[in-house]
Design a protein around this motif. Structure first.
Motif, short mmCIF file in Angstrom:
data_model
loop_
_atom_site.label_atom_id
_atom_site.label_comp_id
_atom_site.label_asym_id
_atom_site.label_seq_id
_atom_site.Cartn_x
_atom_site.Cartn_y
_atom_site.Cartn_z
N THR A 7 26.01 17.36 -17.78
CA THR A 7 25.65 18.72 -18.16
C THR A 7 26.94 19.48 -18.46
O THR A 7 28.04 18.97 -18.26
N ALA A 8 26.80 20.74 -18.87
CA ALA A 8 27.96 21.58 -19.12
C ALA A 8 28.71 21.85 -17.81
O ALA A 8 29.91 22.11 -17.81
N GLU A 9 28.01 21.77 -16.68
CA GLU A 9 28.62 22.05 -15.38
C GLU A 9 29.30 20.85 -14.74
O GLU A 9 30.06 21.00 -13.79
N GLY A 10 29.00 19.64 -15.22
CA GLY A 10 29.63 18.48 -14.61
C GLY A 10 28.92 17.18 -14.89
O GLY A 10 28.03 17.10 -15.75
N VAL A 54 17.92 13.07 -23.96
CA VAL A 54 18.79 14.18 -24.36
C VAL A 54 18.01 15.49 -24.42
O VAL A 54 16.80 15.50 -24.64
N ASN A 55 18.76 16.56 -24.24
CA ASN A 55 18.23 17.91 -24.40
C ASN A 55 18.25 18.21 -25.89
O ASN A 55 19.31 18.17 -26.53
N ILE A 56 17.12 18.51 -26.47
CA ILE A 56 17.00 18.74 -27.91
C ILE A 56 17.92 19.87 -28.38
O ILE A 56 18.50 19.79 -29.46
N SER A 57 18.11 20.88 -27.56
CA SER A 57 18.94 22.02 -27.97
C SER A 57 20.42 21.66 -28.07
O SER A 57 21.20 22.42 -28.65
N MET A 58 20.83 20.51 -27.55
CA MET A 58 22.23 20.10 -27.60
C MET A 58 22.54 19.22 -28.81
O MET A 58 23.68 18.85 -29.04
N ILE A 59 21.54 18.89 -29.62
CA ILE A 59 21.73 18.05 -30.80
C ILE A 59 22.27 18.91 -31.94
O ILE A 59 21.68 19.93 -32.29
N VAL A 78 24.51 13.42 -32.89
CA VAL A 78 25.74 14.00 -32.41
C VAL A 78 25.37 15.22 -31.57
O VAL A 78 24.60 16.07 -32.01
N LEU A 79 25.92 15.27 -30.36
CA LEU A 79 25.66 16.38 -29.46
C LEU A 79 26.69 17.48 -29.64
O LEU A 79 27.74 17.26 -30.25
N SER A 80 26.41 18.64 -29.10
CA SER A 80 27.32 19.78 -29.25
C SER A 80 28.68 19.54 -28.60
O SER A 80 29.66 20.17 -28.97
N ASN A 81 28.78 18.58 -27.67
CA ASN A 81 30.07 18.24 -27.07
C ASN A 81 30.84 17.22 -27.90
O ASN A 81 31.90 16.76 -27.50
N GLY A 82 30.28 16.80 -29.05
CA GLY A 82 30.93 15.85 -29.93
C GLY A 82 30.58 14.40 -29.70
O GLY A 82 30.96 13.53 -30.46
N GLN A 83 29.84 14.12 -28.65
CA GLN A 83 29.47 12.74 -28.31
C GLN A 83 28.41 12.23 -29.29
O GLN A 83 27.45 12.92 -29.60
N SER A 84 28.59 11.00 -29.76
CA SER A 84 27.61 10.33 -30.62
C SER A 84 26.82 9.34 -29.77
O SER A 84 27.40 8.61 -28.97
N ILE A 85 25.51 9.32 -29.99
CA ILE A 85 24.64 8.42 -29.23
C ILE A 85 23.72 7.70 -30.20
O ILE A 85 23.13 8.32 -31.09
N ARG A 86 23.59 6.39 -30.02
CA ARG A 86 22.70 5.59 -30.85
C ARG A 86 21.25 5.89 -30.48
O ARG A 86 20.92 6.04 -29.31
N ILE A 87 20.41 5.98 -31.49
CA ILE A 87 18.98 6.23 -31.29
C ILE A 87 18.23 4.94 -31.62
O ILE A 87 18.46 4.34 -32.67
#
Length: 79
Positions: free
Chosen positions: A6-9, A38-43, A56-65
């Protein structure tokens, strides 16, 4: 084990991913792979390379679907 980011840790829990899938609000979370929810709002974007899909998530991480996860995500996002 389940890794929760999460954003907190970051936490490591000794529970099943299925347990979290049942607890999380279905309108905000989607299982995109057998090992990832995943949280949809972070995509930020969904990329497609032939038969492979990535998000791609808002933190820049790419995840395979997975292909099933891609179908669920498209339905959830009304694409």
């Amino acid at each position: 084990y389940v890794s929760i980011i999460t954003a907190e840790g970051h936490w490591l829990k000794s529970e099943r991913l299925k347990d979290y899938e049942l607890l999380l609000p279905a309108d905000r979370f989607v299982r995109i792979h057998r090992s990832c929810i995943v949280n949809i709002s972070m995509i930020t974007k969904i990329e497609r390379y032939g038969q492979k899909q990535l998000l791609v998530l808002s933190n820049g991480q790419s995840i395979r679907i997975s292909s099933t996860g891609y179908k669920l995500l498209r339905a959830k996002l009304n694409l």
